[in-house]
Design a protein around this motif. Structure first.
Motif, PDB file in Angstrom:
ATOM      1  N   GLU A   1      12.532  59.170  34.542  1.00 12.83           N
ATOM      2  CA  GLU A   1      12.307  59.958  33.329  1.00 12.83           C
ATOM      3  C   GLU A   1      13.581  60.035  32.481  1.00 12.83           C
ATOM      4  OE1 GLU A   1       9.827  63.776  32.293  1.00 12.83           O
ATOM      5  OE2 GLU A   1      11.597  64.362  33.463  1.00 12.83           O
ATOM      6  N   VAL A   2      14.723  60.269  33.120  1.00 11.33           N
ATOM      7  CA  VAL A   2      15.984  60.325  32.372  1.00 11.33           C
ATOM      8  C   VAL A   2      16.216  59.013  31.637  1.00 11.33           C
ATOM      9  CG1 VAL A   2      18.484  60.552  32.521  1.00 11.33           C
ATOM     10  CG2 VAL A   2      17.027  62.031  33.901  1.00 11.33           C
ATOM     11  N   ARG A   3      16.040  57.907  32.331  1.00  7.66           N
ATOM     12  CA  ARG A   3      16.235  56.594  31.696  1.00  7.66           C
ATOM     13  C   ARG A   3      15.290  56.420  30.504  1.00  7.66           C
ATOM     14  NH1 ARG A   3      19.703  53.789  34.680  1.00  7.66           N
ATOM     15  NH2 ARG A   3      19.613  53.856  36.956  1.00  7.66           N
ATOM     16  N   SER A   4      14.064  56.887  30.648  1.00  7.17           N
ATOM     17  CA  SER A   4      13.077  56.707  29.581  1.00  7.17           C
ATOM     18  C   SER A   4      13.463  57.461  28.314  1.00  7.17           C
ATOM     19  CB  SER A   4      11.692  57.175  30.056  1.00  7.17           C
ATOM     20  OG  SER A   4      11.595  58.592  30.062  1.00  7.17           O
ATOM     21  N   LEU A   5      14.245  58.528  28.463  1.00  3.65           N
ATOM     22  CA  LEU A   5      14.577  59.372  27.313  1.00  3.65           C
ATOM     23  C   LEU A   5      15.641  58.771  26.411  1.00  3.65           C
ATOM     24  CD1 LEU A   5      14.466  62.895  28.998  1.00  3.65           C
ATOM     25  CD2 LEU A   5      12.697  61.758  27.639  1.00  3.65           C
ATOM     26  N   TYR A   6      16.133  57.584  26.757  1.00  7.52           N
ATOM     27  CA  TYR A   6      17.026  56.874  25.839  1.00  7.52           C
ATOM     28  C   TYR A   6      16.237  56.189  24.729  1.00  7.52           C
ATOM     29  CZ  TYR A   6      21.237  57.874  28.445  1.00  7.52           C
ATOM     30  OH  TYR A   6      22.295  58.532  29.019  1.00  7.52           O
ATOM     31  N   LYS A   7      14.913  56.211  24.830  1.00  6.08           N
ATOM     32  CA  LYS A   7      14.060  55.648  23.778  1.00  6.08           C
ATOM     33  C   LYS A   7      13.403  56.777  22.995  1.00  6.08           C
ATOM     34  CE  LYS A   7      12.981  51.264  26.062  1.00  6.08           C
ATOM     35  NZ  LYS A   7      11.896  50.379  26.564  1.00  6.08           N
ATOM     36  N   LYS A   8      13.464  56.661  21.673  1.00  6.63           N
ATOM     37  CA  LYS A   8      12.925  57.708  20.800  1.00  6.63           C
ATOM     38  C   LYS A   8      11.455  58.005  21.099  1.00  6.63           C
ATOM     39  CE  LYS A   8      12.016  58.831  15.968  1.00  6.63           C
ATOM     40  NZ  LYS A   8      12.171  58.408  14.551  1.00  6.63           N
ATOM     41  N   LYS A   9      10.653  56.962  21.276  1.00  7.80           N
ATOM     42  CA  LYS A   9       9.212  57.191  21.466  1.00  7.80           C
ATOM     43  C   LYS A   9       8.945  58.040  22.697  1.00  7.80           C
ATOM     44  CE  LYS A   9       8.182  52.959  24.081  1.00  7.80           C
ATOM     45  NZ  LYS A   9       7.328  51.745  24.147  1.00  7.80           N
ATOM     46  N   ASN A  10       9.764  57.867  23.744  1.00  9.47           N
ATOM     47  CA  ASN A  10       9.580  58.667  24.960  1.00  9.47           C
ATOM     48  C   ASN A  10      10.079  60.100  24.769  1.00  9.47           C
ATOM     49  OD1 ASN A  10       8.485  56.475  26.379  1.00  9.47           O
ATOM     50  ND2 ASN A  10      10.519  55.726  26.915  1.00  9.47           N
ATOM     51  N   ARG A  11      11.187  60.245  24.015  1.00  8.41           N
ATOM     52  CA  ARG A  11      11.672  61.605  23.738  1.00  8.41           C
ATOM     53  C   ARG A  11      10.597  62.417  23.012  1.00  8.41           C
ATOM     54  NH1 ARG A  11      16.605  58.765  22.580  1.00  8.41           N
ATOM     55  NH2 ARG A  11      16.236  58.768  20.319  1.00  8.41           N
ATOM     56  N   TRP A  12       9.999  61.805  21.982  1.00 13.60           N
ATOM     57  CA  TRP A  12       9.034  62.541  21.174  1.00 13.60           C
ATOM     58  C   TRP A  12       7.688  62.694  21.879  1.00 13.60           C
ATOM     59  CZ3 TRP A  12       9.600  65.103  16.516  1.00 13.60           C
ATOM     60  CH2 TRP A  12      10.905  65.078  16.004  1.00 13.60           C
ATOM     61  N   ALA A  13       7.339  61.738  22.712  1.00 13.48           N
ATOM     62  CA  ALA A  13       6.075  61.865  23.457  1.00 13.48           C
ATOM     63  C   ALA A  13       6.146  63.018  24.450  1.00 13.48           C
ATOM     64  CB  ALA A  13       5.772  60.563  24.188  1.00 13.48           C
ATOM     65  N   ASN A  14       7.337  63.229  25.040  1.00  9.06           N
ATOM     66  CA  ASN A  14       7.488  64.262  26.067  1.00  9.06           C
ATOM     67  C   ASN A  14       8.188  65.523  25.566  1.00  9.06           C
ATOM     68  OD1 ASN A  14       6.548  62.778  28.603  1.00  9.06           O
ATOM     69  ND2 ASN A  14       8.039  61.332  27.761  1.00  9.06           N
ATOM     70  N   LYS A  15       8.683  65.472  24.319  1.00  9.38           N
ATOM     71  CA  LYS A  15       9.444  66.591  23.718  1.00  9.38           C
ATOM     72  C   LYS A  15      10.635  66.962  24.601  1.00  9.38           C
ATOM     73  CE  LYS A  15       6.316  66.723  20.545  1.00  9.38           C
ATOM     74  NZ  LYS A  15       5.550  65.558  21.051  1.00  9.38           N
ATOM     75  N   LEU A  16      11.330  65.916  25.085  1.00  6.29           N
ATOM     76  CA  LEU A  16      12.490  66.108  25.950  1.00  6.29           C
ATOM     77  C   LEU A  16      13.659  65.278  25.426  1.00  6.29           C
ATOM     78  CD1 LEU A  16      10.804  65.744  29.478  1.00  6.29           C
ATOM     79  CD2 LEU A  16      11.588  67.885  28.430  1.00  6.29           C
ATOM     80  N   PHE A  17      14.878  65.773  25.653  1.00  9.40           N
ATOM     81  CA  PHE A  17      16.062  64.991  25.310  1.00  9.40           C
ATOM     82  C   PHE A  17      17.189  65.301  26.281  1.00  9.40           C
ATOM     83  CE2 PHE A  17      16.682  68.975  23.207  1.00  9.40           C
ATOM     84  CZ  PHE A  17      18.032  69.147  22.932  1.00  9.40           C
ATOM     85  N   ILE A  18      18.208  64.437  26.270  1.00 11.28           N
ATOM     86  CA  ILE A  18      19.328  64.530  27.208  1.00 11.28           C
ATOM     87  C   ILE A  18      20.526  65.188  26.538  1.00 11.28           C
ATOM     88  CG2 ILE A  18      20.938  63.204  28.646  1.00 11.28           C
ATOM     89  CD1 ILE A  18      18.810  60.910  28.562  1.00 11.28           C
ATOM     90  N   ILE A  19      21.208  66.054  27.275  1.00 13.16           N
ATOM     91  CA  ILE A  19      22.514  66.553  26.850  1.00 13.16           C
ATOM     92  C   ILE A  19      23.491  66.277  27.990  1.00 13.16           C
ATOM     93  CG2 ILE A  19      21.612  68.287  25.260  1.00 13.16           C
ATOM     94  CD1 ILE A  19      22.052  70.419  27.364  1.00 13.16           C
ATOM     95  N   GLU A  20      24.754  66.070  27.647  1.00 15.81           N
ATOM     96  CA  GLU A  20      25.711  65.697  28.691  1.00 15.81           C
ATOM     97  C   GLU A  20      27.036  66.427  28.502  1.00 15.81           C
ATOM     98  OE1 GLU A  20      27.578  61.692  30.856  1.00 15.81           O
ATOM     99  OE2 GLU A  20      26.084  61.485  29.257  1.00 15.81           O
ATOM    100  N   GLY A  21      27.519  67.041  29.581  1.00 14.94           N
ATOM    101  CA  GLY A  21      28.794  67.750  29.555  1.00 14.94           C
ATOM    102  C   GLY A  21      28.635  69.260  29.690  1.00 14.94           C
TER     103      GLY A  21
END
Length: 263
Positions: free
Chosen positions: A14-34
């Motif tokens: 799932e984390v890997r998939s969120l590097y693609k916009k379509k997956n971020r918007w399909a799941n309403k999820l995004f990555i933050i780091e730090g």
């Protein structure tokens, strides 16, 4: 605490998939780091699905301190170092990242605001510019940013990183048809402003009424059809020799002038 060492783990996928916009918007999820931005997310009560620590970081004193501080805020996952590094977008990862939820805001919210100041980004493509504009909007209390057609995704990790946590505080709106959205706002009494090289000097404009200020694409500027629709065009006088300003710099100057007129 869950420990993960396999690439095939569903969470890792799932984390890997969120590097693609379509997956971020399909799941309403995004990555933050730090650490800093994860702390900002917690302070701003952003829903965090899970937080991933690298093995070496969570075993360090700093990592342990951070873990004890946030362990009750989200599901914690310990990931082997090599796997964590393969997930990270940075060359030298700090050792902690999180997956957060985002919500799609309704443009109708803008109409209920009292005398709002809104910025509209027309096809802005550079992640750094987008992040800087969001961060500056936070600093100068802009009421929201509308992302027009062709804009870079604000939940792109490079954009998120450059906002320094401001992405959690500035209302972001997305529209599918820039012209229709702006026409609707104009009909509802908003002044539509465009920033161009041919406009009226910015210091002659009164920013006190409800308005939408448009910042154009880095290379092409504002769409000619949008220019035609605007109530007024403004410019930032430049006595020097530079032909134009970076989009984020121009937006920042306008936001500052707007803030001065409203305090």
């Amino acid at each position: 605490m869950l420990e993960v060492s396999s690439n095939k783990n569903p969470m890792i996928k799932e984390v890997r998939s969120l590097y693609k916009k379509k997956n971020r918007w399909a799941n309403k999820l995004f990555i933050i780091e730090g650490i800093k931005i994860i702390e900002e997310a917690i302070i701003n009560q952003i829903e965090i699905k899970y937080i991933l620590f690298s093995s070496s970081y969570i075993d360090s004193q700093e990592g342990k301190n951070f873990y004890y501080k946030i362990q009750d805020k989200a599901h914690i996952v310990k990931v082997k170092d090599s796997l964590f590094k393969s997930l990270s977008d940075t060359e030298n990862p700090q050792g902690v990242m999180a997956v957060c939820q985002f919500n799609i805001r309704d443009l109708a919210e803008i109409e209920s605001l009292s005398n709002p100041s809104i910025f509209f980004l027309d096809g802005l493509q550079d992640p750094g510019n987008m992040g800087t504009i969001i961060r500056t909007a936070d600093a100068f209390k802009i009421d929201g940013i509308i992302l027009g057609q062709g804009c870079v995704d604000p939940y792109n990790l490079k954009v998120v990183r450059s906002t320094m946590g401001s992405i959690f505080r500035v209302p972001l709106y997305s529209c599918h048809n820039s012209l229709e959205t702006l026409a609707d706002l104009k009909n509802k009494g908003f002044n539509i402003l465009t920033a161009t090289l041919e406009g009226e000097p910015i210091y002659n404009f009164d920013f006190k009424d409800k308005l939408v200020c448009i910042i154009g694409n880095e290379a092409r500027g504002v769409n000619p059809k949008i220019l035609h629709m605007a109530n007024k065009s403004i410019k930032i006088p430049m006595p020097g020799d530079a032909e134009s300003l970076n989009a984020a710099v121009a937006a920042s100057i306008i936001m500052y002038e707007l803030m001065k007129s409203r305090i």
